[in-house]
Design a protein around this motif. Structure first.
Motif, PDB file in Angstrom:
ATOM      1  N   LEU A  72      33.540  39.169  38.873  1.00  0.00           N
ATOM      2  CA  LEU A  72      34.020  37.893  39.384  1.00  0.00           C
ATOM      3  C   LEU A  72      32.921  37.236  40.180  1.00  0.00           C
ATOM      4  O   LEU A  72      32.041  37.900  40.720  1.00  0.00           O
ATOM      5  CB  LEU A  72      35.239  38.105  40.280  1.00  0.00           C
ATOM      6  CG  LEU A  72      35.081  39.133  41.391  1.00  0.00           C
ATOM      7  CD1 LEU A  72      34.745  38.481  42.719  1.00  0.00           C
ATOM      8  CD2 LEU A  72      36.355  39.930  41.526  1.00  0.00           C
ATOM      9  N   GLN A  73      32.974  35.932  40.209  1.00  0.00           N
ATOM     10  CA  GLN A  73      32.069  35.204  41.092  1.00  0.00           C
ATOM     11  C   GLN A  73      32.914  34.460  42.113  1.00  0.00           C
ATOM     12  O   GLN A  73      33.138  34.960  43.200  1.00  0.00           O
ATOM     13  CB  GLN A  73      31.139  34.312  40.277  1.00  0.00           C
ATOM     14  CG  GLN A  73      30.147  35.180  39.477  1.00  0.00           C
ATOM     15  CD  GLN A  73      29.123  34.366  38.734  1.00  0.00           C
ATOM     16  OE1 GLN A  73      28.738  33.278  39.138  1.00  0.00           O
ATOM     17  NE2 GLN A  73      28.650  34.895  37.604  1.00  0.00           N
ATOM     18  N   CYS A  74      33.426  33.287  41.726  1.00  0.00           N
ATOM     19  CA  CYS A  74      34.265  32.591  42.700  1.00  0.00           C
ATOM     20  C   CYS A  74      35.614  33.279  42.853  1.00  0.00           C
ATOM     21  O   CYS A  74      36.281  33.147  43.864  1.00  0.00           O
ATOM     22  CB  CYS A  74      34.444  31.125  42.318  1.00  0.00           C
ATOM     23  SG  CYS A  74      35.633  30.833  40.989  1.00  0.00           S
ATOM     24  N   PHE A  79      38.414  32.776  41.248  1.00  0.00           N
ATOM     25  CA  PHE A  79      39.624  31.976  41.060  1.00  0.00           C
ATOM     26  C   PHE A  79      40.368  32.360  39.782  1.00  0.00           C
ATOM     27  O   PHE A  79      41.588  32.298  39.724  1.00  0.00           O
ATOM     28  CB  PHE A  79      39.266  30.483  41.024  1.00  0.00           C
ATOM     29  CG  PHE A  79      40.417  29.584  41.327  1.00  0.00           C
ATOM     30  CD1 PHE A  79      40.846  29.414  42.644  1.00  0.00           C
ATOM     31  CD2 PHE A  79      41.092  28.902  40.331  1.00  0.00           C
ATOM     32  CE1 PHE A  79      41.916  28.589  42.947  1.00  0.00           C
ATOM     33  CE2 PHE A  79      42.167  28.076  40.619  1.00  0.00           C
ATOM     34  CZ  PHE A  79      42.581  27.920  41.930  1.00  0.00           C
ATOM     35  N   CYS A  80      39.632  32.782  38.770  1.00  0.00           N
ATOM     36  CA  CYS A  80      40.266  33.178  37.511  1.00  0.00           C
ATOM     37  C   CYS A  80      40.718  34.630  37.539  1.00  0.00           C
ATOM     38  O   CYS A  80      41.391  35.090  36.621  1.00  0.00           O
ATOM     39  CB  CYS A  80      39.283  32.986  36.349  1.00  0.00           C
ATOM     40  SG  CYS A  80      37.890  34.140  36.417  1.00  0.00           S
TER      41      CYS A  80
END
Ligand code: FES
Ligand code: FES
Lengths: 716, 154
Positions: free
Chosen positions: B98-100, B102-103
């Motif tokens: 994951l990065q942000c 949100f998904c």
């Protein structure tokens, strides 16, 4: 402590700083100031007033509990700053990584910052932060020397404990040294940071600090903040850009229980304590608009832009183009096109505002909290000092969240209703209100001598901006000019807002340049790698190209080799990046599958290699979008793509095998890694398409329709 | 029209008296304060809003509340048991999938349904299973690795 360090704080004009640091409480404070055109200007800070320090833009606090906190106006967007910044601090201070906290983007706690974009965090801020941490360590050593009564040369530090090397039980914790003290120090001009060989935390893979909160749903984004009595607002979206409301009929919406409809100038919103009910009410509002006439659409835009292009600005030049042309055996004249592209972060713009009198608290999904502060102050007519922007997690920005209309909307509605108000844009709002990556044109005339050498290069970019436009090959006669910037290029250029999109300008410029290089290589009957190597004298670039070729297992063959392979290279603000790819083309459908991408990157010293690799993978995957499908369709001011059914983002089935090489280079300071790898994607795939089929597409994205048209044109 | 809707939410019995036509996403996020379920598109195109209903991954932005009557609903908040992360959650964190972020909840829950049905998938199967989930940050490569790892295949 030397006395003058404190005295400095008495000089007039720095009251702001003293006031400001009160918030920090006890402990040892070390100020960090970093320069650079984008990051900080004293002028700017002074203008903002609001009690911000004028001479530093981040600071470190070593608390009585021994924990170290870094305060910075930079924000975490998914790029991993929340991991890499504490790594730097931990290493320079000799404390465990876990002992470092970051407070990011909070406008009451952190010094002023322009915003988080352009891979600046590591490049500009990193060195200053490290220097400050190194200085903090020096201060602590001095204090420890006094306390332990040994000369500081005899001391060493491990895990935040200072000890006498000769008798390790004679020791003191950082926290003890900091307790009850109130020491402020400025960063010295020549701080000694650790050499790469001394790094214990930096240069090691570290996982995102926030990962657990994000996998459990605990991480709070702007839309997840709840305040008692808050209302959810849905804002009416006009049918086209620039449309003005002629008449409004809210009678049906008004009948919904608990609904409140607000009209404030052009802002019309339905508010309710449930967001879905607010949305239902909004749908019941009937509005008529005056829509401005416009003949522009996604096809006519290019001629329009060419017709209004401002004066050319020279980016780079050398030699004499006329002379170069006289040396050319082959002359190539090409035009490259790029449509508008949306940012489309998975989290649409969202803000919660609580305005009370001349005070406001804002939680916003933004890349620029200090900009939000000013904008909100202006929108509701209160002094900026009264606006506190709190930073929740941000669900992606890519440049699009430097613009934050949603925050001002929420603040206005909060002021009018007297309640906290959340504005969370729908996906349709997000597309409509985006500041798109501008449509752009590149025109290139270039020539070769017929034996594999480039002799002249005449390059003009329109409306993408000049980043990564200057060529780095050894071409004796060359000129690069830029007309219109990505930030807008003057009024009347674009039918809607445009702005920075991950690696602004570079995606367009590299696509054009590296396609042109392959067109020339093909004419010369050469392999694209060989042609590049033969025309490069920049050893660093050659090394990066070689690293990509090596990992890829490149073998030489003249273009087109029918293997569907390509290799390209670029310079992104000091980061060198080379990308090799292999694709297959479905001649029937025109569809492209990218099978493999190898990316080599020289980004100077690398603080967090794991983070760098993740960013490269992200760039490659995201870059497939602008390469293959992403382009905004519009007709006049009407935005035709409003959701992911027609605006297609990269999906799992598109995923190539991705391999990365971090080309070690400890001789250069760290440069940014959040953007470089995306800029090669358009060119590498377009060139691989040519290599596979002999068909050349000069316009991004490489849609099936365009691919088929190019194949058909070639067969004719 | 309010109706009484009994269901189990993250292993706890629950009964709501609400308009059953409302979408599950908003009831979870607003009425119940479970904000781990995300809004990405509102039209069923992105899967950010995925929750499990009787173990099936559904898009809560499209799913009427009344349809959960008598069923079990699991959101991202309910995946960890007794303070211990679910293997998928652990794998996502460990692989930095994951990065942000949100998904991420939607990714994990779609993968959850998939692994229940296909405990020994190939990487290709995983990619196909996640085809409907969008991630703008481009965390795809690591997401596939994380799912394979959670399946004990890495
Ligand atoms: S929000 Fe439900 S699928 Fe996108
Ligand atoms: S991690 Fe940001 S959208 Fe997937």
């Amino acid at each position: 402590m030397k006395k003058d360090e404190r005295d400095e704080y008495q000089r007039p004009g720095t009251l702001g700083r003293r006031e400001f640091l009160k918030i920090a409480g006890g402990g040892i404070v070390v100020a960090v100031s970093f320069g650079g055109e984008f990051s900080f200007s004293q002028e700017e800070a002074r203008r903002r007033g609001a009690g911000y320090p004028e001479d530093f833009n981040a600071y470190l606090l070593i608390g009585a509990d021994g924990r170290v906190t870094g305060y910075t106006g930079k924000v975490e967007l998914g790029q991993g700053a929340i991991t890499s910044l504490p790594q730097m601090i931990a290493d320079e201070l000799d404390v465990p990584y876990q002992a470092v906290d970051m407070v990011m983007g909070d406008t009451d706690l952190c010094p002023w910052d322009m915003g988080t974009f352009g891979s600046l965090t590591t490049r500009m801020f990193g060195p200053a932060l490290r220097a400050a941490a190194a200085e903090a360590r020096a201060v602590l050593l001095e204090l420890a020397a006094e306390r332990l009564k040994v000369p500081k040369e005899s001391l060493s530090v491990k895990d935040g404990v200072v000890f006498d090397k000769a008798s390790p039980s004679n020791k003191v914790f950082y926290g003890e040294l900091a307790s009850g003290k109130r020491i402020e120090r400025h960063i010295s001009p020549k701080p000694s940071v650790k050499g790469v060989g001394e790094w214990a935390v930096m240069g090691k893979p570290f996982f995102h600090k926030d990962a657990v909160d994000k996998v459990t749903g605990k991480a709070l984004f702007a839309g997840d903040i709840r305040l008692p009595g808050m209302l959810y607002a849905k804002v009416l979206r006009p049918p086209a850009q620039g449309a003005k409301i002629r008449s409004l009929d809210t009678s049906a919406a008004d009948r919904i229980e608990g609904i409140r409809i607000v009209q404030d100038g052009d802002l019309v919103a339905a508010l309710h304590e449930l967001p879905d009910v607010a949305a239902t009410a909004l749908d019941l509002i009937k509005a008529e608009y005056d829509v401005p006439e416009s003949k522009l659409d996604d096809e006519t835009i290019f001629d329009h832009l060419l017709s209004i292009a401002p004066e050319a600005r020279v980016v780079a030049e050398g030699g004499d183009l006329k002379e170069g042309e006289s040396l050319a055996a082959n002359v190539f004249e090409e035009t490259y096109l790029n449509g508008y592209v949306a940012h489309a972060p998975m989290e649409p713009h969202t803000a919660l505002a609580d305005v009370k009198g001349d005070k406001a608290t804002i939680w916003a999904s933004t890349q620029a909290p200090f900009r939000v502060k000013d904008e909100v102050a202006q929108a509701v007519g209160i002094p900026p000092a009264g606006v506190h922007v709190v930073m929740p997690f941000v669900g992606g920005g890519f440049g699009g969240k430097t613009r934050n209309i949603q925050a001002s909307q929420a603040a206005r509605l909060s002021k009018i209703t007297g309640k906290p108000v959340q504005v969370a844009w729908s996906r349709e709002d997000e597309f409509f209100n985006d500041s798109f990556r501008p449509a752009a044109i590149v025109k290139i005339r270039s020539g070769t001598d017929g034996s594999g050498k480039m002799v002249f290069w005449d390059y003009g970019v329109y409306f993408a901006g000049d980043r990564s436009s200057a060529q780095f090959y050894s071409i004796p006669h060359h000129r690069t000019v830029s007309r219109g910037e990505w930030g807008g290029g003057g009024t009347g250029a674009h039918p809607f807002a445009v702005g920075a999109w991950r690696a602004p300008g570079s995606n367009t410029n590299v696509f054009a340049r590296e396609c042109q290089i392959d067109i020339m290589a093909a004419k010369e009957g050469m392999d694209p790698l060989e042609f590049r190597m033969q025309n490069l004298s920049d050893e660093r670039m050659k090394r990066v190209l070689a690293a990509a070729a090596d990992k890829f297992g490149w073998t030489l063959a003249p273009l087109p080799s029918r293997r569907g392979m390509a290799i390209v290279c670029a310079d992104y603000s000091g980061t060198y990046v080379a990308t090799a790819a292999q694709i297959t083309v479905d001649r029937k459908t025109g569809g492209i599958q990218v099978n493999r991408v190898v990316c080599a990157q020289d980004m100077g010293q690398c603080i967090n290699p794991q983070g760098a690799v993740i960013q490269i993978e992200g760039c490659i995957t995201m870059g497939l979008g602008y390469t293959l499908t992403e382009e905004l369709h519009f007709k006049g001011g009407e935005i035709l793509d409003l959701n992911f059914d027609t605006y297609e983002l990269p999906r799992f089935s598109w995923l190539p095998k991705i391999e990365t090489v971090l080309v070690p280079n400890n001789s250069l300071p760290p440069s940014g890694g959040g953007e470089p790898a995306i800029i090669n994607m358009g060119a590498v795939v377009a060139n691989a398409l040519f290599d596979a089929t002999g068909a050349r597409v000069r316009r991004l994205p490489l849609t099936p329709k365009r691919v088929k048209a190019a194949l058909a044109a070639m067969e004719k | 029209m309010n109706q009484t809707i009994p269901f189990s939410l993250n292993d706890k019995p629950m009964s709501l008296s609400l308009d059953g036509e409302r979408k599950l996403l908003w009831v979870l996020r607003t009425d119940l304060g479970l904000t781990g379920t995300k809004f990405g598109c509102g039209e069923g195109f992105c899967a950010a809003c995925t929750v499990l209903v009787d173990g099936e991954a559904v898009r809560s932005c499209q799913f009427p509340l009344k349809d959960v009557a008598g069923k079990t609903v699991t959101t991202i908040e309910g995946l960890a048991q007794n303070g211990k992360l679910h293997p998928l959650q652990e794998a996502f964190a460990r692989h930095d999938a994951l990065q942000c972020g949100f998904c991420t909840p939607g990714m994990i829950l779609v993968a959850h349904e998939f692994l229940m049905k296909n405990p020994k998938p190939s990487e290709k199967d995983v990619r196909e299973a996640l085809e409907g989930n969008l991630c703008r940050c481009g965390a795809h490569t690591r997401i596939v690795q994380a799912v394979m790892d959670a399946a004990g295949l890495k």
